[in-house]
Design a protein around this motif. Structure first.
Motif, mmCIF file in Angstrom:
data_model
loop_
_atom_site.group_PDB
_atom_site.id
_atom_site.type_symbol
_atom_site.label_atom_id
_atom_site.label_comp_id
_atom_site.label_asym_id
_atom_site.label_seq_id
_atom_site.Cartn_x
_atom_site.Cartn_y
_atom_site.Cartn_z
ATOM 1 N N ARG A 150 -7.395 21.223 2.408
ATOM 2 C CA ARG A 150 -7.746 20.121 1.774
ATOM 3 C C ARG A 150 -6.604 19.101 1.104
ATOM 4 O O ARG A 150 -6.680 18.127 1.188
ATOM 5 C CB ARG A 150 -9.073 20.390 1.318
ATOM 6 N N GLU A 151 -6.065 19.926 0.310
ATOM 7 C CA GLU A 151 -5.173 19.228 -0.781
ATOM 8 C C GLU A 151 -3.807 18.842 0.137
ATOM 9 O O GLU A 151 -3.360 17.739 -0.124
ATOM 10 C CB GLU A 151 -4.381 20.334 -1.710
ATOM 11 N N ARG A 152 -3.426 19.756 1.283
ATOM 12 C CA ARG A 152 -2.244 18.985 2.180
ATOM 13 C C ARG A 152 -2.903 17.699 2.703
ATOM 14 O O ARG A 152 -1.946 16.905 3.051
ATOM 15 C CB ARG A 152 -2.125 20.225 2.902
ATOM 16 N N ALA A 153 -3.936 17.845 3.184
ATOM 17 C CA ALA A 153 -4.569 16.564 3.909
ATOM 18 C C ALA A 153 -4.549 15.486 3.121
ATOM 19 O O ALA A 153 -3.881 14.142 3.613
ATOM 20 C CB ALA A 153 -6.040 17.184 4.550
ATOM 21 N N VAL A 154 -5.197 15.375 2.010
ATOM 22 C CA VAL A 154 -5.169 14.246 1.087
ATOM 23 C C VAL A 154 -3.784 13.864 0.460
ATOM 24 O O VAL A 154 -3.811 12.574 0.290
ATOM 25 C CB VAL A 154 -6.178 14.521 -0.186
ATOM 26 N N ARG A 155 -2.921 14.692 0.284
ATOM 27 C CA ARG A 155 -1.648 14.295 -0.128
ATOM 28 C C ARG A 155 -0.767 13.684 1.076
ATOM 29 O O ARG A 155 0.039 12.876 0.879
ATOM 30 C CB ARG A 155 -0.685 15.512 -0.706
ATOM 31 N N SER A 156 -1.254 14.033 2.282
ATOM 32 C CA SER A 156 -0.480 13.665 3.596
ATOM 33 C C SER A 156 -1.045 12.082 3.623
ATOM 34 O O SER A 156 -0.324 11.015 3.938
ATOM 35 C CB SER A 156 -0.626 14.303 4.594
ATOM 36 N N LEU A 157 -2.310 11.977 3.396
ATOM 37 C CA LEU A 157 -2.925 10.625 3.753
ATOM 38 C C LEU A 157 -2.464 9.860 2.358
ATOM 39 O O LEU A 157 -2.188 8.500 2.798
ATOM 40 C CB LEU A 157 -4.552 10.900 3.410
ATOM 41 N N ALA A 158 -2.074 10.183 1.347
ATOM 42 C CA ALA A 158 -1.680 9.571 0.107
ATOM 43 C C ALA A 158 -0.476 8.639 0.505
ATOM 44 O O ALA A 158 -0.228 7.731 -0.191
ATOM 45 C CB ALA A 158 -1.531 10.217 -1.185
ATOM 46 N N GLU A 159 0.396 9.326 1.429
ATOM 47 C CA GLU A 159 2.002 8.901 1.659
ATOM 48 C C GLU A 159 1.788 7.978 2.987
ATOM 49 O O GLU A 159 2.816 7.396 3.232
ATOM 50 C CB GLU A 159 2.767 9.728 1.651
ATOM 51 N N MET A 160 0.516 7.854 3.661
ATOM 52 C CA MET A 160 0.479 6.953 4.893
ATOM 53 C C MET A 160 0.146 5.528 4.460
ATOM 54 O O MET A 160 -0.920 5.206 3.639
ATOM 55 C CB MET A 160 -0.603 7.679 5.643
ATOM 56 N N PRO A 161 0.868 4.825 5.351
ATOM 57 C CA PRO A 161 0.427 3.210 4.870
ATOM 58 C C PRO A 161 -0.702 2.885 5.805
ATOM 59 O O PRO A 161 -1.283 3.502 6.718
ATOM 60 C CB PRO A 161 1.767 2.624 5.299
ATOM 61 N N GLY A 162 -1.366 1.578 5.448
ATOM 62 C CA GLY A 162 -2.219 1.030 6.211
ATOM 63 C C GLY A 162 -3.641 1.223 5.624
ATOM 64 O O GLY A 162 -3.978 1.988 4.867
ATOM 65 N N ASP A 163 -4.278 0.301 6.515
ATOM 66 C CA ASP A 163 -6.030 0.128 5.952
ATOM 67 C C ASP A 163 -6.812 1.390 6.264
ATOM 68 O O ASP A 163 -7.700 1.832 5.491
ATOM 69 C CB ASP A 163 -6.493 -1.086 6.802
ATOM 70 N N GLU A 164 -6.438 2.106 7.545
ATOM 71 C CA GLU A 164 -7.307 3.198 7.773
ATOM 72 C C GLU A 164 -6.993 4.407 6.850
ATOM 73 O O GLU A 164 -8.095 5.204 6.326
ATOM 74 C CB GLU A 164 -6.607 3.945 9.061
ATOM 75 N N ALA A 165 -5.770 4.545 6.393
ATOM 76 C CA ALA A 165 -5.559 5.602 5.297
ATOM 77 C C ALA A 165 -6.170 5.149 4.132
ATOM 78 O O ALA A 165 -6.692 6.218 3.342
ATOM 79 C CB ALA A 165 -4.150 5.976 5.249
ATOM 80 N N THR A 166 -6.334 4.000 3.591
ATOM 81 C CA THR A 166 -6.774 3.574 2.450
ATOM 82 C C THR A 166 -8.370 3.861 2.456
ATOM 83 O O THR A 166 -8.808 4.124 1.574
ATOM 84 C CB THR A 166 -6.431 1.825 2.303
ATOM 85 N N ALA A 167 -8.933 3.448 3.601
ATOM 86 C CA ALA A 167 -10.395 3.730 3.811
ATOM 87 C C ALA A 167 -10.785 5.026 3.592
ATOM 88 O O ALA A 167 -11.992 5.359 2.949
ATOM 89 C CB ALA A 167 -10.817 3.134 4.960
ATOM 90 N N LEU A 168 -10.084 5.937 4.060
ATOM 91 C CA LEU A 168 -10.210 7.376 4.121
ATOM 92 C C LEU A 168 -10.077 7.874 2.811
ATOM 93 O O LEU A 168 -10.680 8.773 2.374
ATOM 94 C CB LEU A 168 -9.221 8.232 5.050
ATOM 95 N N LEU A 169 -9.024 7.309 2.025
ATOM 96 C CA LEU A 169 -8.994 7.704 0.399
ATOM 97 C C LEU A 169 -9.940 7.469 -0.228
ATOM 98 O O LEU A 169 -10.531 7.948 -1.159
ATOM 99 C CB LEU A 169 -7.644 7.202 -0.013
ATOM 100 N N ARG A 170 -10.441 6.240 -0.163
ATOM 101 C CA ARG A 170 -11.791 5.717 -0.696
ATOM 102 C C ARG A 170 -12.936 6.771 -0.499
ATOM 103 O O ARG A 170 -13.696 7.315 -1.553
ATOM 104 C CB ARG A 170 -12.044 4.258 -0.374
ATOM 105 N N ASN A 171 -12.868 6.997 0.707
ATOM 106 C CA ASN A 171 -14.156 8.093 0.878
ATOM 107 C C ASN A 171 -13.967 9.271 0.302
ATOM 108 O O ASN A 171 -14.801 10.031 -0.322
ATOM 109 C CB ASN A 171 -14.276 8.566 2.490
ATOM 110 N N ALA A 172 -12.692 9.782 0.121
ATOM 111 C CA ALA A 172 -12.383 11.119 -0.429
ATOM 112 C C ALA A 172 -12.678 10.883 -1.922
ATOM 113 O O ALA A 172 -12.514 12.082 -2.592
ATOM 114 C CB ALA A 172 -10.752 11.358 -0.331
ATOM 115 N N LEU A 173 -12.855 9.750 -2.479
ATOM 116 C CA LEU A 173 -13.221 9.831 -3.933
ATOM 117 C C LEU A 173 -14.735 10.459 -4.271
ATOM 118 O O LEU A 173 -14.927 10.787 -5.536
ATOM 119 C CB LEU A 173 -13.351 8.407 -4.451
ATOM 120 N N ALA A 174 -15.532 10.552 -2.984
ATOM 121 C CA ALA A 174 -16.700 11.039 -3.271
ATOM 122 C C ALA A 174 -16.786 12.579 -2.904
ATOM 123 O O ALA A 174 -17.655 13.498 -2.881
ATOM 124 C CB ALA A 174 -17.534 10.516 -2.219
#
Length: 333
Positions: free
Chosen positions: A190-214
Motif C-alpha cells: 500500500r505504501e509503495r502504491a501511494v508513493r508511486s501515485l504521488a509522483e505521477m502527474p495528471g488528473d487521474e492520479a490526483t483523483a486517486l490521491l483524494r480518495n486515498a485521504l479516506a
C-alpha cells in the motif's frame, strides 16, 4: 486377446504396452502356442488403470507403487500432485504474462522482442543494480503493467525510486493499476502504491490521491496528503495537520500547509483555524503542540498572527516562547 487387438481397442500403442510390460506394470497373463502375448480381461482392466493414473500426472514409477504397494497412501500422493500442479501453473502463468507484455510493446522485429525480454528479466533480477538499470532504461520499452508490478514488490529504496521515476513517465494505465495496490492487505505494498501515485502527474492520479485521504492506513493518508498539498489541493489540510501532530513527516507537512496558504488570505485563515483547533484539544501532547505552533510560522495572514498572540500566554512555556520568537520574526520581516 493379442497385443495388436488390445492396442486397437484401448488406444494404447503396442510399443507402450511392451514398455509397461518391461516395467512390470502390465504383464500379459499368458502366451499363445506360437508364443504371442495374450491379455486377459484383468490385464486389460489394469492397462486402463495405468492410463487413468497417467492422466492425473503420476509418473510410471508412482503408478506402480499405487497399484502394487499395499502400504501406499493415496492422500500423500494427491497432495504432492496438487503442489506440483500449482508450481507448473505458476510457471506457465508467469510465461503467459511475460509473453503478453512482450506482445503489448508491438515489437517490430526480433531485436525488439529480445530487448523487452531482457528488460523484463532484469526487473526480476536478484541484483538491485540490475533492477535499477532496467527501471531507468524501460520507460518506452516495457509495458506499464510490468513497471507497476515491479514497483509494488520492490524493497530496495534506490530501485523503488527509479521505478517511480519510470512510472511517472510511462504511458496510460499506471494510476488505475496502482490504485489496486492501495487495497492490498500488505502494508508495504500500500505504501509503495501511494508513493508511486504521488509522483505521477495528471488528473487521474490526483483523483486517486483524494480518495486515498479516506484510507484507514495512516501511511497511505499521509503520503496522499503530502502529494495533494504540493498540488494545491485544500482537501489535504486535515491530513497534513494530522502529520504535524503525529510528528511523521511533520516538516514536509508544515511546508505543504504553507504552500497551500500561499497568498490567499481566506485559505491562510482556514489553515490557521485548523491548527488552532488542534492546539486547543486536550488530547494534543506537549511535543505536538510545539510542532503545531511552529507550523503557524509558515502560514501568513491575520489569523495566524492572532493565534500566535494568544499563545504568548499559553501554560506551556515552550509554546509561549516559540510563539514570541515567531512573532518577533514577523515584526522584523
Amino acid at each position: 486377446m493379442l497385443i495388436g487387438e488390445v492396442a486397437r481397442r484401448s488406444g494404447v500403442s503396442a510399443r507402450m504396452l511392451r514398455h509397461y510390460e518391461s516395467l512390470g506394470l502390465v504383464r500379459p497373463s499368458g502366451r499363445t502356442g506360437s508364443g504371442y502375448r495374450e491379455y486377459s480381461g484383468e490385464d486389460i482392466q489394469r492397462t486402463f488403470h495405468v492410463e487413468s493414473l497417467r492422466a492425473t500426472g503420476l509418473s510410471l514409477r508412482e503408478i506402480g507403487r499405487a497399484l502394487d504397494d499395499p502400504g501406499f497412501t493415496p492422500s500423500a500422493l494427491v497432495d504432492d500432485l496438487i503442489r506440483r500442479t500449482r508450481e507448473r501453473i505458476a510457471v506457465e502463468t508467469e510465461l503467459l504474462t511475460r509473453l503478453r507484455r512482450v506482445h503489448a510493446t508491438d515489437p517490430a522485429g526480433w531485436e525488439d522482442v529480445l530487448q523487452v525480454v531482457t528488460l523484463l528479466g532484469a526487473l526480476g533480477s536478484k541484483s538491485a543494480d540490475a533492477r535499477q538499470r532496467a527501471a531507468l532504461a524501460s520507460v518506452d520499452e516495457v509495458p506499464v503493467e510490468a513497471l507497476v508490478e515491479a514497483a509494488l514488490g520492490e524493497g530496495d529504496p534506490n530501485v523503488a525510486g527509479a521505478l517511480r521515476w519510470a512510472l511517472a513517465r510511462s504511458g496510460g494505465g499506471g494510476p488505475a493499476l496502482l490504485a489496486e495496490g492501495l487495497g492490498s492487505p500488505v502494508a508495504a505494498v500500500r505504501e509503495r502504491a501511494v508513493r508511486s501515485l504521488a509522483e505521477m502527474p495528471g488528473d487521474e492520479a490526483t483523483a486517486l490521491l483524494r480518495n486515498a485521504l479516506a484510507s484507514p492506513d495512516d501511511t497511505v493518508r499521509g503520503y496522499a496528503a503530502l502529494a495533494l498539498g504540493t498540488r494545491g489541493e485544500a482537501d489535504a489540510v486535515p491530513a497534513l495537520v494530522d502529520l504535524v501532530v503525529a510528528g511523521t513527516n511533520d516538516t514536509d507537512a508544515a511546508d505543504a500547509l504553507s504552500l497551500l496558504a500561499g497568498d490567499d488570505a481566506a485559505a491562510a485563515d482556514r489553515i490557521a483555524a485548523e491548527l488552532v483547533d488542534r492546539l486547543a484539544r486536550d488530547t494534543t501532547g506537549a511535543s505536538a503542540r510545539g510542532r503545531l505552533t511552529q507550523a503557524l510560522a509558515g502560514v501568513p495572514g491575520a489569523g495566524s498572527s492572532r493565534a500566535l498572540q494568544e499563545l504568548l500566554h499559553d501554560e506551556d512555556r515552550a509554546v509561549a516562547l516559540t510563539a514570541a520568537y515567531l512573532l518577533q520574526l514577523r515584526d522584523m520581516g
